[in-house]
Write a protein that holds these residues in place. Structure first.
Motif, PDB file in Angstrom:
ATOM      1  N   ARG A 124      -5.545   1.119  -4.973  1.00  0.00           N
ATOM      2  CA  ARG A 124      -4.126   0.768  -4.916  1.00  0.00           C
ATOM      3  C   ARG A 124      -3.992  -0.757  -4.931  1.00  0.00           C
ATOM      4  O   ARG A 124      -3.201  -1.325  -5.666  1.00  0.00           O
ATOM      5  N   PHE A 127       0.815  -1.217   0.000  1.00  0.00           N
ATOM      6  CA  PHE A 127       0.000   0.000   0.000  1.00  0.00           C
ATOM      7  C   PHE A 127       0.849   1.268   0.000  1.00  0.00           C
ATOM      8  O   PHE A 127       0.324   2.361   0.003  1.00  0.00           O
ATOM      9  N   TYR A 128       2.150   1.079   0.032  1.00  0.00           N
ATOM     10  CA  TYR A 128       3.049   2.226   0.205  1.00  0.00           C
ATOM     11  C   TYR A 128       3.362   2.886  -1.127  1.00  0.00           C
ATOM     12  O   TYR A 128       4.111   2.355  -1.944  1.00  0.00           O
ATOM     13  N   GLU A 129       2.769   4.042  -1.352  1.00  0.00           N
ATOM     14  CA  GLU A 129       3.008   4.784  -2.598  1.00  0.00           C
ATOM     15  C   GLU A 129       3.284   6.235  -2.214  1.00  0.00           C
ATOM     16  O   GLU A 129       2.402   7.098  -2.296  1.00  0.00           O
ATOM     17  N   PRO A 130       4.518   6.500  -1.741  1.00  0.00           N
ATOM     18  CA  PRO A 130       4.769   7.818  -1.124  1.00  0.00           C
ATOM     19  C   PRO A 130       4.732   8.985  -2.093  1.00  0.00           C
ATOM     20  O   PRO A 130       5.149   8.856  -3.251  1.00  0.00           O
ATOM     21  N   PRO A 131       4.225  10.115  -1.625  1.00  0.00           N
ATOM     22  CA  PRO A 131       4.291  11.335  -2.438  1.00  0.00           C
ATOM     23  C   PRO A 131       5.722  11.869  -2.467  1.00  0.00           C
ATOM     24  O   PRO A 131       6.604  11.300  -1.822  1.00  0.00           O
ATOM     25  N   LEU A 132       5.926  12.940  -3.191  1.00  0.00           N
ATOM     26  CA  LEU A 132       7.250  13.548  -3.288  1.00  0.00           C
ATOM     27  C   LEU A 132       7.608  14.137  -1.921  1.00  0.00           C
ATOM     28  O   LEU A 132       7.186  15.236  -1.574  1.00  0.00           O
ATOM     29  N   PHE A 165      -1.083   6.175   1.037  1.00  0.00           N
ATOM     30  CA  PHE A 165      -2.127   5.283   0.525  1.00  0.00           C
ATOM     31  C   PHE A 165      -2.703   5.809  -0.790  1.00  0.00           C
ATOM     32  O   PHE A 165      -3.578   5.201  -1.369  1.00  0.00           O
ATOM     33  N   GLY A 166      -2.207   6.962  -1.210  1.00  0.00           N
ATOM     34  CA  GLY A 166      -2.679   7.521  -2.477  1.00  0.00           C
ATOM     35  C   GLY A 166      -3.722   8.603  -2.292  1.00  0.00           C
ATOM     36  O   GLY A 166      -4.097   9.288  -3.226  1.00  0.00           O
ATOM     37  N   ASN A 167      -4.197   8.748  -1.064  1.00  0.00           N
ATOM     38  CA  ASN A 167      -5.202   9.767  -0.799  1.00  0.00           C
ATOM     39  C   ASN A 167      -4.521  11.125  -0.647  1.00  0.00           C
ATOM     40  O   ASN A 167      -3.561  11.249   0.101  1.00  0.00           O
ATOM     41  N   ILE A 168      -5.012  12.113  -1.353  1.00  0.00           N
ATOM     42  CA  ILE A 168      -4.458  13.453  -1.179  1.00  0.00           C
ATOM     43  C   ILE A 168      -5.218  14.102  -0.036  1.00  0.00           C
ATOM     44  O   ILE A 168      -6.419  14.348  -0.143  1.00  0.00           O
ATOM     45  N   LEU A 169      -4.516  14.338   1.038  1.00  0.00           N
ATOM     46  CA  LEU A 169      -5.183  14.899   2.211  1.00  0.00           C
ATOM     47  C   LEU A 169      -5.286  16.412   2.064  1.00  0.00           C
ATOM     48  O   LEU A 169      -4.329  17.081   1.689  1.00  0.00           O
ATOM     49  N   TYR A 209       0.298  14.123  -6.990  1.00  0.00           N
ATOM     50  CA  TYR A 209       0.899  14.677  -5.794  1.00  0.00           C
ATOM     51  C   TYR A 209       1.198  16.161  -5.859  1.00  0.00           C
ATOM     52  O   TYR A 209       2.340  16.574  -5.859  1.00  0.00           O
ATOM     53  N   ALA A 268       0.340   9.122   5.972  1.00  0.00           N
ATOM     54  CA  ALA A 268      -1.070   8.826   5.675  1.00  0.00           C
ATOM     55  C   ALA A 268      -1.343   9.020   4.180  1.00  0.00           C
ATOM     56  O   ALA A 268      -2.170   8.318   3.596  1.00  0.00           O
ATOM     57  N   GLY A 269      -0.607   9.955   3.559  1.00  0.00           N
ATOM     58  CA  GLY A 269      -0.775  10.217   2.130  1.00  0.00           C
ATOM     59  C   GLY A 269      -0.193   9.120   1.258  1.00  0.00           C
ATOM     60  O   GLY A 269      -0.398   9.112   0.045  1.00  0.00           O
ATOM     61  N   TYR A 315      -9.037   4.694  -1.697  1.00  0.00           N
ATOM     62  CA  TYR A 315      -7.698   4.766  -2.290  1.00  0.00           C
ATOM     63  C   TYR A 315      -6.946   3.461  -2.065  1.00  0.00           C
ATOM     64  O   TYR A 315      -6.233   2.981  -2.948  1.00  0.00           O
TER      65      TYR A 315
END
Lengths: 364, 165
Positions: free
Chosen positions: B91, A51-56, A112-116, B34, A109-110, B87
């Motif tokens: 995913r 589930f780990y898809e880190p943002p920049l 997971f792909g969710n943009i908070l 992002y 938390a982000g 999400y």
């Protein structure tokens, strides 16, 4: 020279909040996060790296979620930081600490792909740390280390709000297409896919007048985009903020999207000097009618305070919802929201006065 | 406030605008998912000519005896706070091709422990996720709803494999 002077005036003199009210804002922020919005973060440690898809961000340096123990430490740090912030203990450091911990939490938390959409909420303590919001109602103030209140961080906050609202609006440019409606598509997805059918959503789903939705699309886009323009005129910005509250409230009614946390941003733009004057005049008038009448008002105000708290509990938890179900009240929001709004306004004026007296007592 | 501090703050504001403008360009050209600094974007789910559609999942746990029990994504990903469910689901299904699913022992262990904790049946045969496309046509006076099957994805307990139809 004229531009430089005007720029200085805008940066430094646009907004001023007294130490008392800035302290109140600090307590409201920390109190809201601590008692109503804080979520434990250790659940993230239970998820596999799939589930780990880190943002920049720094999270890209890691291959998966840190272990649960890491998040437990993060939880403890957050609670300690917020308690310090609430009480105004080493306020500047606790503000920055709360910001850093929140940033780490939201970054993971982000993943997971969710943009908070909480960026601005977590940035508040970082910006306000430099306003010396620990100058009033704080342990720092009692020690005489509260510092002097500065207004420029509020101007900075207004730029960030203006920019964020602008980005929200400019991406909706497709809504201006006369053939389709952005707001209606959001309503339908919320209503049918996310099953948000409370309050007035059913009523709005039934509106099939094309131009109604088109006008709404245009109004929303223009309103959000102009937020960046009005930043340079503080009185207009305050007006726009008040419109934003109505805008969010309309979203609650139509899309059932909660906006409580945005009030934490907007509270810095309340004309506090006016509130102080009104509060003090009201109390003076009340006192003129004697102790007996004041006693009655006190009971009323305590009752409203209880309703207010129940309203908050209701919108955030299941306890009140259960109570409403038992009473057979189907509408989940109307009653508590109304009670909360009415009681908050009334209780607020009373507390402002009491806190002011308390504060003056301490500082004497 | 001393003059040096005022100058520093002035510069902070002056530099803030190009920084934010840079962020804006970044989001504009580098694209989602992002953006570093974007707030309430209420989605841009647009329909063509007034038709709005979305994909909807139905997750069914299939017992060894053949019984089927529907579970929501909120139940399957119950350790996640509410806004993350959808999400996590996307995913989950985006990434897990057959080979990845077979090879990722950690993921399989996690997935089946989640299913078994539900105690829906004595022995679980697998999980089937059925996808449908739901569309709403708003061109007419009355909103017309239609559904179209998109197929399903199987996750089998024993073989540790995934198939689709």
């Amino acid at each position: 020279m004229e531009i430089s002077r005007r720029l200085d005036h805008w940066i430094f003199d646009s907004y001023y909040v007294s130490p008392l009210f800035l302290g109140l804002c600090r307590m409201l922020y920390a109190g809201h996060i601590l008692f109503l919005a804080l979520e434990p973060s250790h659940w993230m440690g239970r998820f596999p790296s799939a589930f780990y898809e880190p943002p920049l961000s720094f999270a890209r340096l890691m291959g998966g979620f840190p272990p649960e123990a890491f998040f437990h430490v993060l939880n403890v740090l957050m609670v300690v930081g917020l308690v310090f912030l609430f009480l105004g203990v080493y306020t500047r450091y606790s503000s920055i600490g709360v910001f850093v911990v929140s940033l780490v939490y939201t970054t993971f938390a982000g993943c997971f792909g969710n943009i908070l959409h909480s960026t601005l909420i977590i940035i508040i303590p970082l910006v306000m740390a430099f306003s010396n919001w620990g100058a009033g109602l704080s342990w720092d103030a009692i020690r005489g280390k509260g510092g002097e209140v500065e207004g420029w961080p509020i101007s900075l906050l207004s730029v960030l709000i203006g920019f964020c609202m602008f980005t929200a609006g400019v991406w909706k440019w497709e809504w201006l297409d006369l053939e389709t409606s952005g707001i209606q598509s959001n309503l339908l997805v919320n209503y049918y896919a996310r099953e948000r059918g409370d309050l007035l959503s059913t009523f709005f789903v039934g509106i099939e007048v094309r131009w109604f939705w088109e006008v709404l699309d245009w109004v929303i886009v223009i309103f959000e985009c102009l937020f960046l323009v009005v930043v340079f005129w503080p009185s207009w910005f305050r007006f726009w903020v008040s419109l934003a509250v109505l805008f969010h409230f309309a979203n609650v009614l139509m899309l059932n999207v909660d906006f409580n946390s945005f009030l934490l941003l907007y509270m810095f733009f309340i004309p506090w000097e006016l509130v102080e004057r009104l509060g003090s005049n009201t109390l003076k008038a009340v006192e003129r009618y004697g102790e007996h009448f004041y006693g009655v008002l006190k009971v009323w105000h305590i009752a409203l305070l209880i309703f207010g708290i129940l309203g908050v509990l209701y919108t955030h938890g299941s306890f009140y919802m259960l109570l409403m179900d038992l009473l057979g009240i189907e509408s989940r929001y109307v009653l508590p929201l109304s009670l909360f709004s009415i009681s908050s306004v009334i209780v607020f004026f009373f507390w402002v006065y009491r806190i002011r007296l308390w504060f003056l007592g301490i500082t004497k | 406030m001393n003059e040096n501090k005022r100058i520093r703050i002035r510069w902070l504001f002056i530099l803030l605008f190009p920084f934010l403008f840079g962020q804006f360009l970044f989001v504009l050209f580098v694209e989602e998912p992002y953006p570093a600094f974007v707030l309430p974007l209420f989605g841009t789910i647009h329909g063509e000519d007034g038709v709005y559609s979305y994909n909807r999942e139905r997750i069914e746990v299939v017992c060894a005896g053949g019984d089927r029990l529907e579970v929501s994504k909120g139940t399957l990903f119950r350790d996640l706070p509410e806004p993350h469910h959808i999400y996590a689901l996307y995913r989950f299904f985006d990434v897990y091709g057959d080979s990845v699913y077979r090879e990722d022992v950690d993921f399989r262990r996690w997935f089946w422990s989640q299913v078994e904790e539900l105690e829906l049946c004595d022995s679980v045969r697998g999980v089937e996720v059925i996808w449908r496309r739901v569309a709403y046509d708003t061109k007419e006076a009355v909103v017309a709803r239609s559904e179209e099957g998109l197929g399903s994805v199987w996750y089998l307990r024993e073989q540790g494999g995934k198939g689709g139809n």
